[in-house]
Design an enzyme around this catalytic site. Sequence first.
Site, short mmCIF file in Angstrom:
data_model
loop_
_atom_site.label_atom_id
_atom_site.label_comp_id
_atom_site.label_asym_id
_atom_site.label_seq_id
_atom_site.Cartn_x
_atom_site.Cartn_y
_atom_site.Cartn_z
N THR A 104 -15.73 121.30 91.69
CA THR A 104 -14.99 121.54 92.93
C THR A 104 -13.69 122.32 92.67
O THR A 104 -13.34 123.20 93.46
CB THR A 104 -14.66 120.20 93.61
OG1 THR A 104 -15.89 119.52 93.85
CG2 THR A 104 -13.92 120.38 94.90
N GLY B 157 -21.29 112.52 94.78
CA GLY B 157 -21.40 113.97 94.71
C GLY B 157 -20.82 114.55 93.44
O GLY B 157 -20.96 115.74 93.17
N LEU B 158 -20.13 113.73 92.64
CA LEU B 158 -19.67 114.10 91.29
C LEU B 158 -18.78 115.33 91.26
O LEU B 158 -18.66 115.97 90.21
CB LEU B 158 -20.88 114.32 90.36
CG LEU B 158 -21.94 113.22 90.32
CD1 LEU B 158 -23.09 113.63 89.41
CD2 LEU B 158 -21.36 111.90 89.84
N CYS B 159 -18.14 115.68 92.36
CA CYS B 159 -17.26 116.86 92.36
C CYS B 159 -18.02 118.11 91.94
O CYS B 159 -17.46 118.96 91.24
CB CYS B 159 -16.06 116.67 91.43
SG CYS B 159 -14.66 115.93 92.24
N ASN B 160 -19.28 118.20 92.28
CA ASN B 160 -20.04 119.40 91.90
C ASN B 160 -20.94 119.81 93.06
O ASN B 160 -22.15 119.58 93.04
CB ASN B 160 -20.85 119.10 90.63
CG ASN B 160 -21.34 120.38 89.99
OD1 ASN B 160 -22.01 121.18 90.65
ND2 ASN B 160 -21.00 120.60 88.74
#
Length: 725
Positions: free
Chosen positions: A56, A321-324
Site C-alpha cells: 500500500t 488484506g495484508l496492505c497489498n
Amino acid sequence: MVDNVRLRLLRFLNADPDCFDVVFVANATAAIKLIADTFRDLPGGFWYGYHRDAHTSLVGVRELASRHQCFETDREVNEWIKSRVRAEGLGILAYPAQSNMNGRRLPLRWSHELRQAEDTRNEGRIFTLLDAAAILSTSPLDLSDSKQAPDFTVLSLYKIFGFPDLGALVVRKDAGWVFQHRKYFGGGTVDMVLSLKEQWHAKKVDSIHSQLEDGTLPIHSIIALDSAFTVHTELFQSLARVARHTGYLADRLHRGLTRLRHGNGRPLVQLYKDDTSHYRDTCSQGPVVSFTLRNDDDTFVSNNEVEKLASIRNIHIRTGGLCNPGGIASALSLKPWDMRKNFSTGQHKCGSENDIIDGKPTGMIRASLGAMSTTSDVDSFLAFLKEFFLNDNNTTPREEAVPELGSSCELVVESLTVYPIKSCAGWQVPFDTPWLVRPEGLAWDREWCLVHQGTNKALSQKRYPKMALIKPSLDFDQGLLRVRLTDSHNPHAEELTIPLSSDPRPFQSTEKTQPRLADVCGDTFEPRMYASTSLATCLSDFIGVPCQLARFPPMGSAGTSTRHAKAHLKTNNDIERKRPILLSNESPILTINRSSLNRLNEIIKADFGKAASPSVFRANIVLAEPWNTPSGFEQPYAEDRWTRMRIGHETFEFLGGCRRCQMVCIDQGTAVKNEQPFVTLAKTRRFGGKVLFGVHTCLLPRSGASCATIRVGDAVTSFSGDELL
Ligand SMILES: *Cc1c(COP(=O)(O)O)cnc(C)c1O
C-alpha cells in the site's frame, strides 16, 4: 558515530560508500514518501509505474504523480522495458523485492535492464525504486554492483532486527542529483536562510543525506542500530544463513499444509503461492506462506476466526488484506466493483470482522517465518490447524440431538443478572424480586458505561479485562448505584456511589462544552458524562486508562433518536431485520441454558480439569431444567431450536445464537485470561464459522400491558418451530 553506522549499513548491503549514501528515516513508508515528495516538486511532474504486488505504501505514490500505471504481471514489466519508448520527463518504476502478501520474490534485474534500455540521448529518465522492506528480514540484498543496483532502495530496519524503530533510504549517488529539486528545507538541510526583506536560502549540497535529513536525527536509535548489527551477527551470523533456515521451515510448513485433508478427501488449505516459485529456492520465494482454510463442504473459514483461536494459542499470524491491494485482488479474484460495493454498503473495509462476503474471502492468512522460528513452531502451527479446523471423519460430531420441531420444554429461571455498567461485573437480581423487563432489556441493564477520555469509545472488557473487577450493585433503599473496585492487592475495596435518579446535577453541563459523541460498538450516541474529576480519577487509576463514567440518555429524550438513546441496546426493529443470527454481541437480553453449560463443562473438565463459570458468558437470564429432570433426560443446546419462550405472562422471542470471542476466557473473579472455555466452544460450537453459545432474546410487548416483570424461580415454557409464531 552516526556516520560509522551509515557505513555499517552499507556494508550490510555490500554497497560501496563511494557509490551509495544512506538516509535515515522513520520507516520504509517515510523513505518512499521522501522520494515521492521530491518527484512531485519536479517542474514537469513525473510518471509513476508500480507493480501489482506493491505494498500500500508504494501504491500511494501514484496520487502525487502526473501520470501513473499499474503493471499487472511481471511479463508486462518485461515487455514495457523491452519496448521502452523514450521517456518524456522523469519517472519512477517501483516494485517490492519480495511481496509482503505471499513472499514471492520479484526479479532484481529490472533496474539494470531498464538502465540499459534507456536511450541516453533522451532527456527523460526512469529511476528505479526497490522496496526491500519485506525481503531483508530473512534474506541478504547485494548491492555490490552499483551499475545493476536500483537507484533507490527502501528498508525497515526494525523488520530485520526488531529494534530500533528506524527505516533507511539507500540512494545510488548517480541518482542523487534529483533531490536538488526538493523544495522543502528544514533545520539540518540548509546552510543559510534569509527571511527579512529578502527571502533566500542555500541548501546543503555536501551529501545526499545532509540534503534529506530534516530536523534532529533519531540519534539514539541510530546508535542502537550499531548494537543491533552486532547482536544479529552474534546470534545468526548472516542473513544468508537466516535465508537457508527460514527457507527450510517454510518448505516444511508448505508441504505440511498441502497434506491436510478432511475425512472426505477435500483439502483444508487453499494456498496462494505462485506456481513458479519454490520455498527452497530463496531467489524465487521468501519464507511467507499465505492461505485460507476451507470446511469439508468447501465453504471458507473466516480468517478472523482462525486469528482469534491462534492468538489464544500464542500463535501470531496476520490476516486480512495484508496492505497489498493488488496482490490480494488478483489472488482472490476480487473485482473492483465488488470491493467498492462492499465498502459503500459498509460490509467490508480494512480490518473489519466480516471477512467472507458472498461466499468469498476478502483477505487471507499469512504465516511468516523468521530467524527465530523453529521446526517445532511449524509443527505446532500445523497441529493447531488440524485440531480446530480439520474434520477427520465424514460425520459431523458436533451436532447435538435436537428437539423435534413444534415441541415444548419446561424450565425455570435459575438466575437473573443485570450489568449496570457495560462490560463491568454483573449484579444478581435477588430471589423473589419481580424485575421489570422492557423490549430494550432488563431494567438497569447497561444503564452506564465507561468512556475513554481520548477516543470517546466505550471501554470493553475484551481490551481491559480488569473491568471485571469493577462491581456495581443497586441500592434502591438509598437510591444509589454502589461501585466497588475490588483488587487483590487492595483488599479494602474502594466504594464509589452514584445516584440512581436522573437528577442532571452530577453531569457535565452541555451548554458550555461541545456535545461529546461516544462510540459504543460502532454506534454513536450522546452520553451524559459525569462531571466529577475524582470519580474519573478513581476509575482511570483502577483500570489504568483515562476514562469517565457516562450514563445513557433516557429513552426518547429530546434530541436523541431511539436508536441513539440506547445505542448498545439495538431496538426491536433493528434486530427483527437481522434475524436469525445477529452479528453483534449486543441484544436486549442474553439467555443461556444451564444444561448446555453442563454439557460444555463435561468436555472442558475432561481436557482441562476446571469447569467454566456461568459468569463468563455474561448472560441476563440463566434457564435450568427442573431439579427433578431424570439424569440423561436433559436437553443441552435445545435453545438452538427455540423460537419463543413464556415466562409467567410474558412472551419472549429468540433472535439467534450469540457469537462468542475470547472475552469468555476472562475469569470474572480474577480478571485473568486463559484459553478456556473458548477453545472448547470453538471445537464443539462452530456453525458457519461462528462460535455460538447462548441466545439473543427480546420481550414481545403485550398490547395494553403497561409493564412486564419476571423473577428468579419463574416457570418457563420454551417452544421450538415456526408454526407457533
Ligand atoms: C512493511 C512493508 C512496508 C512498510 O514498511 P513501514 O516500515 O511500515 O513503513 C512496505 N513495503 C513492504 C514490502 C513491507 O513489507
